[in-house]
Design a protein around this motif. Sequence first.
Motif, short mmCIF file in Angstrom:
data_model
loop_
_atom_site.label_atom_id
_atom_site.label_comp_id
_atom_site.label_asym_id
_atom_site.label_seq_id
_atom_site.Cartn_x
_atom_site.Cartn_y
_atom_site.Cartn_z
N TYR A 1 0.84 -1.18 0.00
CA TYR A 1 0.00 0.00 0.00
C TYR A 1 0.89 1.24 0.00
O TYR A 1 2.01 1.22 0.51
N GLY B 1 -4.71 12.61 3.06
CA GLY B 1 -6.04 12.82 2.49
C GLY B 1 -6.53 11.71 1.59
O GLY B 1 -7.69 11.73 1.16
N LEU B 2 -5.67 10.74 1.30
CA LEU B 2 -6.07 9.66 0.38
C LEU B 2 -6.11 8.30 1.06
O LEU B 2 -6.49 7.31 0.44
N GLY B 3 -5.71 8.24 2.28
CA GLY B 3 -5.74 6.97 2.98
C GLY B 3 -4.70 6.00 2.45
O GLY B 3 -3.65 6.40 1.95
N LEU B 4 -5.01 4.74 2.55
CA LEU B 4 -4.13 3.68 2.07
C LEU B 4 -4.67 3.16 0.74
O LEU B 4 -5.83 2.76 0.64
N GLN C 1 -4.06 0.43 -2.40
CA GLN C 1 -3.38 -0.84 -2.67
C GLN C 1 -2.66 -0.78 -4.00
O GLN C 1 -3.24 -0.41 -5.03
N ASP D 1 -5.20 -0.95 -6.89
CA ASP D 1 -5.80 0.22 -7.49
C ASP D 1 -4.82 1.19 -8.12
O ASP D 1 -5.19 1.96 -8.99
N PHE E 1 -6.67 -15.16 2.43
CA PHE E 1 -7.62 -14.12 2.06
C PHE E 1 -8.92 -14.81 1.67
O PHE E 1 -9.06 -15.32 0.56
N GLN F 1 -5.00 -8.33 8.42
CA GLN F 1 -3.74 -7.94 7.82
C GLN F 1 -2.83 -7.33 8.87
O GLN F 1 -3.25 -6.49 9.67
N PHE G 1 0.60 -5.15 9.36
CA PHE G 1 1.38 -4.21 8.58
C PHE G 1 2.83 -4.16 9.04
O PHE G 1 3.14 -4.33 10.23
N TYR H 1 -8.94 0.08 11.27
CA TYR H 1 -7.55 0.14 11.70
C TYR H 1 -7.30 1.46 12.42
O TYR H 1 -7.85 2.49 12.06
N GLN I 1 -4.16 4.04 13.49
CA GLN I 1 -2.76 4.34 13.21
C GLN I 1 -2.32 5.51 14.08
O GLN I 1 -2.76 6.65 13.89
N PRO J 1 -0.55 0.93 10.75
CA PRO J 1 -1.97 0.67 11.06
C PRO J 1 -2.10 -0.67 11.78
O PRO J 1 -1.41 -1.64 11.46
N PHE K 1 -8.91 4.25 10.13
CA PHE K 1 -9.27 3.92 8.76
C PHE K 1 -10.32 2.82 8.75
O PHE K 1 -10.17 1.81 9.45
N THR L 1 -8.44 -4.84 -0.90
CA THR L 1 -8.99 -4.14 0.25
C THR L 1 -9.02 -2.66 -0.09
O THR L 1 -8.01 -2.09 -0.49
N ILE L 2 -10.20 -2.06 0.03
CA ILE L 2 -10.35 -0.63 -0.25
C ILE L 2 -10.48 0.11 1.07
O ILE L 2 -11.36 -0.22 1.88
N PHE L 3 -9.60 1.09 1.26
CA PHE L 3 -9.60 1.86 2.51
C PHE L 3 -10.28 3.20 2.32
O PHE L 3 -10.25 3.80 1.24
N GLY L 4 -10.87 3.69 3.40
CA GLY L 4 -11.33 5.06 3.44
C GLY L 4 -10.14 6.00 3.60
O GLY L 4 -9.02 5.55 3.85
N ALA L 5 -10.38 7.30 3.50
CA ALA L 5 -9.30 8.28 3.54
C ALA L 5 -8.79 8.55 4.95
O ALA L 5 -7.74 9.17 5.11
N GLY L 6 -9.51 8.07 5.95
CA GLY L 6 -9.03 8.23 7.31
C GLY L 6 -9.72 9.35 8.07
O GLY L 6 -10.18 10.33 7.48
#
Lengths: 118, 112
Positions: free
Chosen positions: A35, A40-43, A45, A59, A97, A107, A109, B36, B38, B44, B89, B100-105
């Motif tokens: 990742y 502002g964009l988070g994580l 992948q 992504d 998964f 997960q 990290f 998560y 962080q 995280p 997150f 896995t799609i994460f939000g911006a936090g």
Amino acid sequence: EAQVTQNPRYLITVTGKKLTVTCSQNMNHEYMSWYRQDPGLGLRQIYYSMNVEVTDKGDVPEGYKVSRKEKRNFPLILESPSPNQTSLYFCASSLSFSGGQTSTDTQYFGPGTRLTVL
Amino acid sequence: GENVEQHPSTLSVQEGDSAVIKCTYSDSASNYFPWYKQELGKRPQLIIDIRSNVGEKKDQRIAVTLNKTAKHFSLHITETQPEDSAVYFCAATHTGGFKTIFGAGTRLFVKA
């Protein structure tokens, strides 16, 4: 101790100079993922791997390569880094998964690699 | 494409108050929703998760609720403490997919 490790932790480089960020886990996890984290964009992948020799795009795969020759290692390769790849990178792994069917999806990290491309 | 929206981006509460963070997802096939935490300068770490066959899950001061019809899920932290200050997150994934799609936090500040 069960852990995910990344190296290097910090790296400053110049545009176009190939680099590799290593990721290793000692938990016999099948699933590994990369990742990038930007304000502002988070994580987001980049790539993931379901097992040895099985990888697929996330992504934001452009400009990155990965390989999974061994179960424990999942290196991230930047063939020709550019300034827009300046970011904080995290490697993560999970036992498997299942898409939410079991607790093996959790997960774990790594500590992160802060990359700056000048 | 698949998307997870998270609100608010910043949340400031007084110690002892409750905090609520909300996420909305776009992929109706999503069925696993981890949260998560962080802390500054750290990685995280999973604090709680919920699967689509469950509407609510609680772990001490932390709870998560899921509304599959509306495609949103929320994190609730009660009796907040200064050590709860961190970025949180939300994420979504689904069976048959490996992403896995994460939000911006959400940056949570708990004032003592």
